[in-house]
Design an enzyme around this catalytic site. Structure first.
Site, mmCIF file in Angstrom:
data_model
loop_
_atom_site.group_PDB
_atom_site.id
_atom_site.type_symbol
_atom_site.label_atom_id
_atom_site.label_comp_id
_atom_site.label_asym_id
_atom_site.label_seq_id
_atom_site.Cartn_x
_atom_site.Cartn_y
_atom_site.Cartn_z
ATOM 1 N N CYS A 26 0.816 -1.252 -0.009
ATOM 2 C CA CYS A 26 -0.174 0.169 -0.099
ATOM 3 C C CYS A 26 0.758 1.127 0.009
ATOM 4 O O CYS A 26 2.032 1.081 -0.585
ATOM 5 C CB CYS A 26 -1.015 -0.047 1.251
ATOM 6 S SG CYS A 26 -0.069 -0.107 2.787
ATOM 7 N N VAL A 27 0.487 2.353 0.582
ATOM 8 C CA VAL A 27 1.365 3.509 0.589
ATOM 9 C C VAL A 27 2.610 3.510 1.298
ATOM 10 O O VAL A 27 3.422 4.106 0.916
ATOM 11 C CB VAL A 27 0.459 4.748 1.080
ATOM 12 C CG1 VAL A 27 1.271 5.838 1.306
ATOM 13 C CG2 VAL A 27 -0.858 5.049 0.012
#
Length: 455
Positions: A26-27
């Site tokens: 993810c981020v």
């Protein structure tokens, strides 16, 4: 930072390539699904240079890297020989059975995660266009506005197509069939029939028309059912007929079933979920604002914030505004303020640079480096963030602020507080709430969060 060396160490400590079933990111996190999490040497991974923390939640082994996670992900992929562009390490189903919560959590991450970046981009651009019209920089009739708005609004409008593709990948079925089912839900003639209240029947069965533009849950459920039916036809049909007739027969069954049964039921569920969210908020907006503003980042620590994303998107789709995400937005300013206060107070040059640089990333909506690099190691700074976030959340809720789109956090999400109707008096209150979270947390972190000479 040598990410090849980082990847090599993480793979060894996690139990080797053979212990990895699935890998995504993810981020800020590498999200592993491991055969046996007990094999992984968690404490040693946490102490590896370049790793901020390790979280074991939702059936995933999450290694928190920070904003450079894509470089780490690419290095890990190279290390384990995952070069075909897929996130699957092994195709066969795992023997490990997930409980209902873990299965739901993994599904949400797999379906929603891949589109979040573009969804956020469309929300940010939509808000920026509202800002341009508010200050008369552009008019809705301008070609520039219309072309950019086609992307900004188009992605969200045709969201069922994107989710159909993404969900089908998760359910291991034909992603183009999933996208085509989503396209049927937003086909212009169907949309027109709904808006003009025209009655439709399918083989004499009345169809309850709903608005599926921007919807979330109907297509995910439809894609799941389509994956089961398609798999049945793929197994039963002769090889020569599989490629054409399997998707055809699946569509003949699933598309009418979606319009007649799945869509209406899922839409009622979506409306009920939005009503429940609003109901809980309306019971005590002030308490909700203080509680969520103060403690939302604790949910982020456990990586459970992904489970809330469909609810927040659904609020925008059904109500065209969202009071919950409006509260959550102030929490990033609280942590950014903590990072600034920390950077100003500490004497160590490396720590000071870490605080200043991550103040900027926090203002852009990425808070996990601050959480794992500052707030958790120096726990009093986290308390400072709780206080600042609670104050900002209270102001946000008391003023009844709404977000009118779904996108990035921090300053990138600011334009989404602009009311599309042009009534933007609340935008000033949003700025005040954000400033309060930032300043209060920063001052408290400077005065009480750290002594300045910690080792």
């Amino acid at each position: 930072m040598d990410y090849k060396d980082l990847a090599k160490q993480v793979v060894i400590l996690i139990g080797g390539k053979d212990n990895i079933e699935n890998l995504t990111h993810c981020v800020t996190r590498l999200r592993f699904v491991l055969k046996d999490e007990k094999i992984a040497k968690t404490d040693e991974i946490k102490n590896t240079k370049g790793v901020l923390s390790v979280i074991q939640q939702g059936g995933q082994y999450q290694v928190v890297i920070g904003t450079e996670v894509k470089k780490a992900y690419a290095a890990v992929c190279e290390e384990i020989g995952m070069t075909d562009g897929t996130t699957e390490i092994k195709k066969e189903d795992s023997e490990k059975k997930d409980n209902l919560f873990n299965a739901f959590f993994k599904t949400i991450i797999a379906v929603i995660g891949p589109i979040l970046g573009v969804l956020g981009a469309s929300g940010i651009l939509k808000g920026a266009l509202s800002l341009c019209t508010t200050f008369n920089l552009l008019a809705p009739t301008d070609g520039t506005y219309q072309i950019l708005y086609a992307f900004a609004d188009g992605f969200f409008y045709f969201l069922p197509i994107m989710l159909g593709f993404s969900a089908s990948l998760k359910f291991k079925s034909n992603p183009y069939l999933g996208a085509a089912i989503g396209a049927a839900l937003v086909y212009p003639n169907i949309v027109t029939a709904y808006t003009q209240h025209n009655g439709l029947t399918f083989l004499g069965i009345p169809v309850i028309l709903m608005s599926y533009t921007s919807s979330v849950f109907p297509i995910i459920i439809a894609a799941y059912i389509a994956s089961k039916i398609e798999r049945f036809f793929t197994e039963k049909l002769p090889t020569a007929f599989k490629s054409m007739f399997s998707p055809c027969l699946t569509a003949i069954i699933v598309v009418p079933l979606t319009f007649i049964v799945i869509g209406p039921i899922a839409t009622y569920m979506s409306n009920g979920l939005a009503a429940l969210t609003s109901g809980l908020y309306n019971l005590s907006p002030l308490f909700t604002g203080i509680f969520l503003g103060a403690f939302w980042q604790l949910i982020v620590i456990f990586g459970l914030h992904y489970a809330f994303i469909p609810i927040l998107i659904n609020n925008i789709a059904t109500m065209h505004q969202d009071p919950i995400n409006a509260i959550l937005s102030v929490t990033v300013y609280a942590l950014a303020g903590v990072a600034l206060g920390f950077g100003l107070k500490v004497k160590d040059k490396e720590k000071k640079a870490f605080g200043f640089s991550n103040c900027l990333t926090g203002l852009l909506g990425v808070t996990e480096p601050i959480i794992y690099g500052i707030a958790l190691p120096y726990k009093r700074t986290f308390v400072c963030a709780f206080i600042g976030g609670g104050i900002g959340g209270a102001i946000t809720a008391a003023a009844g602020l709404m977000m009118y789109g779904f996108g990035g956090g921090g300053v990138l999400g600011a334009p989404m507080f602009l009311n599309p109707t042009g009534n933007n008096g609340h935008f000033i209150i949003y700025l005040a709430a954000s400033a309060a979270s930032f300043v209060v947390s920063g001052v408290l972190a400077y005065l009480f969060g750290v002594k300045g000479d910690e080792k």
